[in-house]
Write a protein that holds these residues in place. Structure first.
Motif, PDB file in Angstrom:
ATOM      1  N   LEU A  20      -1.059 -27.748 -56.416  1.00  0.00           N
ATOM      2  CA  LEU A  20       0.272 -27.161 -56.587  1.00  0.00           C
ATOM      3  C   LEU A  20       0.197 -25.637 -56.574  1.00  0.00           C
ATOM      4  CD1 LEU A  20       1.881 -29.512 -59.267  1.00  0.00           C
ATOM      5  CD2 LEU A  20       2.536 -29.278 -56.862  1.00  0.00           C
ATOM      6  N   MET A  21      -0.819 -25.080 -57.183  1.00  0.00           N
ATOM      7  CA  MET A  21      -0.979 -23.625 -57.209  1.00  0.00           C
ATOM      8  C   MET A  21      -1.258 -23.066 -55.816  1.00  0.00           C
ATOM      9  SD  MET A  21      -3.094 -23.154 -60.793  1.00  0.00           S
ATOM     10  CE  MET A  21      -3.862 -21.672 -60.233  1.00  0.00           C
ATOM     11  N   CYS A  22      -1.879 -23.850 -54.972  1.00  0.00           N
ATOM     12  CA  CYS A  22      -2.211 -23.410 -53.615  1.00  0.00           C
ATOM     13  C   CYS A  22      -1.076 -23.667 -52.629  1.00  0.00           C
ATOM     14  CB  CYS A  22      -3.470 -24.102 -53.127  1.00  0.00           C
ATOM     15  SG  CYS A  22      -4.937 -23.560 -53.996  1.00  0.00           S
ATOM     16  N   GLY A  23       0.043 -24.185 -53.088  1.00  0.00           N
ATOM     17  CA  GLY A  23       1.200 -24.351 -52.212  1.00  0.00           C
ATOM     18  C   GLY A  23       1.425 -25.762 -51.701  1.00  0.00           C
ATOM     19  N   GLN A  24       0.671 -26.709 -52.146  1.00  0.00           N
ATOM     20  CA  GLN A  24       0.871 -28.107 -51.741  1.00  0.00           C
ATOM     21  C   GLN A  24       2.189 -28.612 -52.326  1.00  0.00           C
ATOM     22  OE1 GLN A  24      -1.284 -29.829 -49.775  1.00  0.00           O
ATOM     23  NE2 GLN A  24      -0.311 -31.813 -49.896  1.00  0.00           N
ATOM     24  N   SER A  25       2.823 -29.524 -51.653  1.00  0.00           N
ATOM     25  CA  SER A  25       4.072 -30.081 -52.166  1.00  0.00           C
ATOM     26  C   SER A  25       3.799 -30.959 -53.387  1.00  0.00           C
ATOM     27  CB  SER A  25       4.762 -30.919 -51.082  1.00  0.00           C
ATOM     28  OG  SER A  25       4.006 -32.084 -50.816  1.00  0.00           O
ATOM     29  N   PHE A  26       4.831 -31.182 -54.188  1.00  0.00           N
ATOM     30  CA  PHE A  26       4.679 -32.010 -55.373  1.00  0.00           C
ATOM     31  C   PHE A  26       4.316 -33.440 -54.994  1.00  0.00           C
ATOM     32  CE2 PHE A  26       6.311 -34.809 -58.704  1.00  0.00           C
ATOM     33  CZ  PHE A  26       5.628 -34.295 -59.796  1.00  0.00           C
ATOM     34  N   GLY A  27       4.914 -33.952 -53.934  1.00  0.00           N
ATOM     35  CA  GLY A  27       4.594 -35.315 -53.479  1.00  0.00           C
ATOM     36  C   GLY A  27       3.149 -35.459 -53.045  1.00  0.00           C
ATOM     37  N   GLY A  28       2.633 -34.445 -52.348  1.00  0.00           N
ATOM     38  CA  GLY A  28       1.233 -34.472 -51.924  1.00  0.00           C
ATOM     39  C   GLY A  28       0.285 -34.430 -53.100  1.00  0.00           C
ATOM     40  N   ALA A  29       0.613 -33.591 -54.093  1.00  0.00           N
ATOM     41  CA  ALA A  29      -0.227 -33.497 -55.286  1.00  0.00           C
ATOM     42  C   ALA A  29      -0.166 -34.789 -56.091  1.00  0.00           C
ATOM     43  CB  ALA A  29       0.209 -32.313 -56.143  1.00  0.00           C
ATOM     44  N   ALA A  30       1.027 -35.391 -56.162  1.00  0.00           N
ATOM     45  CA  ALA A  30       1.172 -36.659 -56.897  1.00  0.00           C
ATOM     46  C   ALA A  30       0.403 -37.779 -56.195  1.00  0.00           C
ATOM     47  CB  ALA A  30       2.645 -37.024 -57.035  1.00  0.00           C
ATOM     48  N   GLY A  31       0.441 -37.799 -54.875  1.00  0.00           N
ATOM     49  CA  GLY A  31      -0.313 -38.800 -54.117  1.00  0.00           C
ATOM     50  C   GLY A  31      -1.813 -38.642 -54.311  1.00  0.00           C
ATOM     51  N   THR A  32      -2.256 -37.382 -54.312  1.00  0.00           N
ATOM     52  CA  THR A  32      -3.669 -37.111 -54.554  1.00  0.00           C
ATOM     53  C   THR A  32      -4.066 -37.560 -55.957  1.00  0.00           C
ATOM     54  OG1 THR A  32      -3.604 -35.236 -53.053  1.00  0.00           O
ATOM     55  CG2 THR A  32      -5.423 -35.311 -54.627  1.00  0.00           C
TER      56      THR A  32
END
Length: 94
Positions: A20-32
């Motif tokens: 999230l700090m690096c600019g990834q979307s919330f959905g991408g971070a949640a999936g990860t």
């Protein structure tokens, strides 16, 4: 094993925060995060199974195997069932 699980849980929290700090979307971070949690659970289950089988194997090695019916002695010819020689290769009435 508990240290491994603690570090895995820490990474399950840390990695999505860094994403999230690096600019990834919330959905991408949640999936990860979901993928890391699933992987952590699978690894924990495999570690537990490995520990159980290792403890079972060490317990079996600590107790001597007594053979069939718990008898001790020289084996099948111990009871004198076959009179005569009981050496390998002898054919005493079999």
């Amino acid at each position: 094993m508990s240290d491994v699980v603690r570090w895995a849980a820490f990474s399950c929290v840390l990695v999505p925060v860094v994403l999230l700090m690096c600019g990834q979307s919330f959905g991408g971070a949640a999936g990860t995060a979901a993928g890391l949690v699933a992987l952590t659970c699978a690894c924990r289950a495999l570690l537990r199974q490995s520990e159980r089988s290792a403890s079972r194997i060490s317990a079996e090695q600590a107790i001597p195997h007594r053979g069939r019916h718990g008898r001790t002695g020289g084996g099948a010819h111990r009871g004198g069932r076959h009179p005569g020689g009981s050496t390998p290769g002898s054919t005493s009435g079999e």
